[in-house]
Each structure stands twice: as C-alpha cells, then as structure tokens.
Design a protein around this motif. Structure first.
Motif, PDB file in Angstrom:
ATOM      1  N   ALA A   1      20.949  13.655 -60.403  1.00  0.00           N
ATOM      2  CA  ALA A   1      21.984  14.425 -61.094  1.00  0.00           C
ATOM      3  C   ALA A   1      23.313  13.681 -61.147  1.00  0.00           C
ATOM      4  CB  ALA A   1      22.183  15.785 -60.415  1.00  0.00           C
ATOM      5  N   LEU A   2      23.430  12.555 -60.417  1.00  0.00           N
ATOM      6  CA  LEU A   2      24.646  11.749 -60.515  1.00  0.00           C
ATOM      7  C   LEU A   2      24.801  11.131 -61.898  1.00  0.00           C
ATOM      8  CD1 LEU A   2      24.743   9.977 -57.039  1.00  0.00           C
ATOM      9  CD2 LEU A   2      26.056  11.963 -57.811  1.00  0.00           C
ATOM     10  N   LEU A   3      23.741  11.212 -62.704  1.00  0.00           N
ATOM     11  CA  LEU A   3      23.858  10.800 -64.101  1.00  0.00           C
ATOM     12  C   LEU A   3      24.940  11.608 -64.803  1.00  0.00           C
ATOM     13  CD1 LEU A   3      22.799   9.206 -66.547  1.00  0.00           C
ATOM     14  CD2 LEU A   3      21.088  10.999 -66.885  1.00  0.00           C
ATOM     15  N   SER A   4      25.138  12.842 -64.368  1.00  0.00           N
ATOM     16  CA  SER A   4      26.141  13.720 -64.978  1.00  0.00           C
ATOM     17  C   SER A   4      27.559  13.178 -64.830  1.00  0.00           C
ATOM     18  CB  SER A   4      26.034  15.128 -64.387  1.00  0.00           C
ATOM     19  OG  SER A   4      27.172  15.908 -64.701  1.00  0.00           O
ATOM     20  N   PRO A   5      28.058  12.955 -63.602  1.00  0.00           N
ATOM     21  CA  PRO A   5      29.417  12.418 -63.508  1.00  0.00           C
ATOM     22  C   PRO A   5      29.547  11.005 -64.065  1.00  0.00           C
ATOM     23  CG  PRO A   5      28.383  12.506 -61.342  1.00  0.00           C
ATOM     24  CD  PRO A   5      27.506  13.285 -62.274  1.00  0.00           C
TER      25      PRO A   5
END
Length: 266
Positions: free
Chosen positions: A213-217
């Motif tokens: 989910a670090l793809l988001s930031p």
C-alpha cells in the motif's frame, strides 16, 4: 469474498463516481469539476473496501476518519475557490489539444484516469481492512506515528490554504507573490501537507502488514511534485508573477526550510 473481488468493488465505486461527475461536466462544460470530487472519490473507495470486509477495527476507523476529514475539507475548499470561475485553465488547454469530441474523450482522458488514480491512492484503506481480518495487531506504535503525521499534514495543508485564500482576497496583492506564513518556508506548503497525510496513512497500512500500500503515498508524491502539482503550477509562474523568480531562488520548493539569503546584486 476474495481480495480481488474487494479490490474490484472499490474500483467500481470510483468508476461510478467518475462517470456521474463526467455527466455533470458535460452539462456544465467544465471538466475541472473532477478536482472537486477526486478527494471524495478516494475516501469513497476506502469506505467500500471497509464495508465489503466488515472492518470496524480501530486502525481502519481512524484511517477513514482522517481520510474523510482530508477529503471533505479539500473538496469544500476547491469548490469554494473555483466557484463561478468556470473551467480551470489547465483543463482548457487539455480541451484544446483534444478536439473534436472532447466531451466524449474526457470520459477516459480525465475521468477514467482519475478513477484509477483514486483507487490506487485508496490502497492503504484496503491494507487496513485486510489486516483486521488477518494477523495484524489492532494498534501499535507505528499506527500512532502514522496517525500523528497524517493529522499534522492535514492541519499544515489547511493552514496553508487559508493563508493563501486570505492573501488573494486583498486587491492590493493582485499579481504579487505570496511569501508569508507557511509560504515563506515552502513554495507549496499545501502540497507538502497533503503528502504528509498520505505517508502517515501509508505507515498505518504498513502496520497492518500491507507494505504494497506504500504505492499510494509514492504515487501521491509523484503527482504532487512532477505531474499536477509543483511542476505544472510553476511552468509559467515567472510570466504571471514578476517577483516569482526571486521567490524560487530563496524558498524551498516543497519541504519547508529556512529562507536562503538574497543573491548578490539582487
């Protein structure tokens, strides 16, 4: 329900909101309506993730609460700022480049793209909801750090926007460069605050076991720095604001920091 099904449900929610906004944009001849809705689209996807998985744990609820505050404030601010001004000049340029039939083309060029981006940015909510069903701890130190960063970023962004709005409200400041308050230490403190919001939520997703989910930031940072944020806004700023060149020379672009001394002879 599989993870793929949950992810698809979130994407479907983003697409539905994008299509509805597109229909409104066709009627009003104003594609920039998407800017008013995009933040709401992101949190709507997150709510769909949580609803499908029945996630009501403290982490997911806290993330959705912070994200909801961010989305509502940003949507309200952009709507107020753009009210009565028609289509944003950036979208006017896109419209001119994609004639004829831009009304149809905008469905995928603008609204479809925004739906996919909103879905990716909403991944921390999916990570939190999945973590609640797995072996992730309910709350840990990384959650506290992430929540603190996200809330600080939200406040930073809100203050920066309020300061800019107050500056623009004075006729005497027309054509002038805003270099006061938070804008004295960063040329784009609102974007820095927004970036902090998503890195904070990303850390909370990491606490839930969702490293992906670090793809988001990461995506939000790229968008703010290289796509629709700093680079695009500063493209012709020197022409529209005569004093902006000196402002650039003395002020950090993104991360707040001390002002640099004046250049010799300036």
């Amino acid at each position: 329900m599989t993870t793929l099904q949950v992810a698809a449900g979130g994407l479907a929610a983003a697409v539905v909101l994008a299509v509805l906004t597109w229909l409104a944009s066709v009627v009003r001849h104003d594609v920039s309506l998407v800017d008013r809705v995009w933040s709401l689209m992101i949190v709507a996807v997150g709510l769909v993730f949580a609803w499908q998985l029945g996630a009501t744990d403290p982490r997911t609820v806290a993330m959705l609460f912070i994200g909801g505050l961010w989305a509502l404030r940003l949507a309200a601010y952009i709507s107020w700022r753009n009210w009565g001004h028609g289509e944003d000049r950036r979208y006017q340029a896109i419209r001119e480049r994609n004639q004829p039939y831009f009304a149809v083309k905008s469905l995928y060029l603008v609204f479809g793209l925004q739906a996919v981006l909103a879905w990716i940015v909403a991944l921390p909510f999916l990570a939190a909801a999945l973590g609640a069903l797995g072996n992730a701890r309910d709350w840990e130190g990384l959650d506290t750090v992430g929540a603190a960063i996200a809330v600080a970023g939200l406040l930073f962004e809100a203050v920066a926007d309020a300061q800019m709005a107050a500056f623009k409200a004075r006729d005497a400041n027309t054509g002038q460069v805003m270099d006061r308050g938070l804008w004295r230490y960063s040329r784009h403190p609102n974007y820095f605050g927004e970036c902090c919001v998503w890195w904070g939520l990303g850390l909370m997703a990491l606490a839930a076991g969702g490293w992906w989910a670090l793809l988001s930031p990461l995506l939000m940072t790229v968008l703010l720095l290289k796509v629709s944020g700093v680079t695009l806004l500063e493209k012709d700023m020197h022409e529209r604001r005569p004093g902006y060149r000196d402002y650039v020379a003395r002020t950090n672009a993104f991360i707040p920091g001390p002002r640099k001394p004046p250049r010799p002879g300036a």
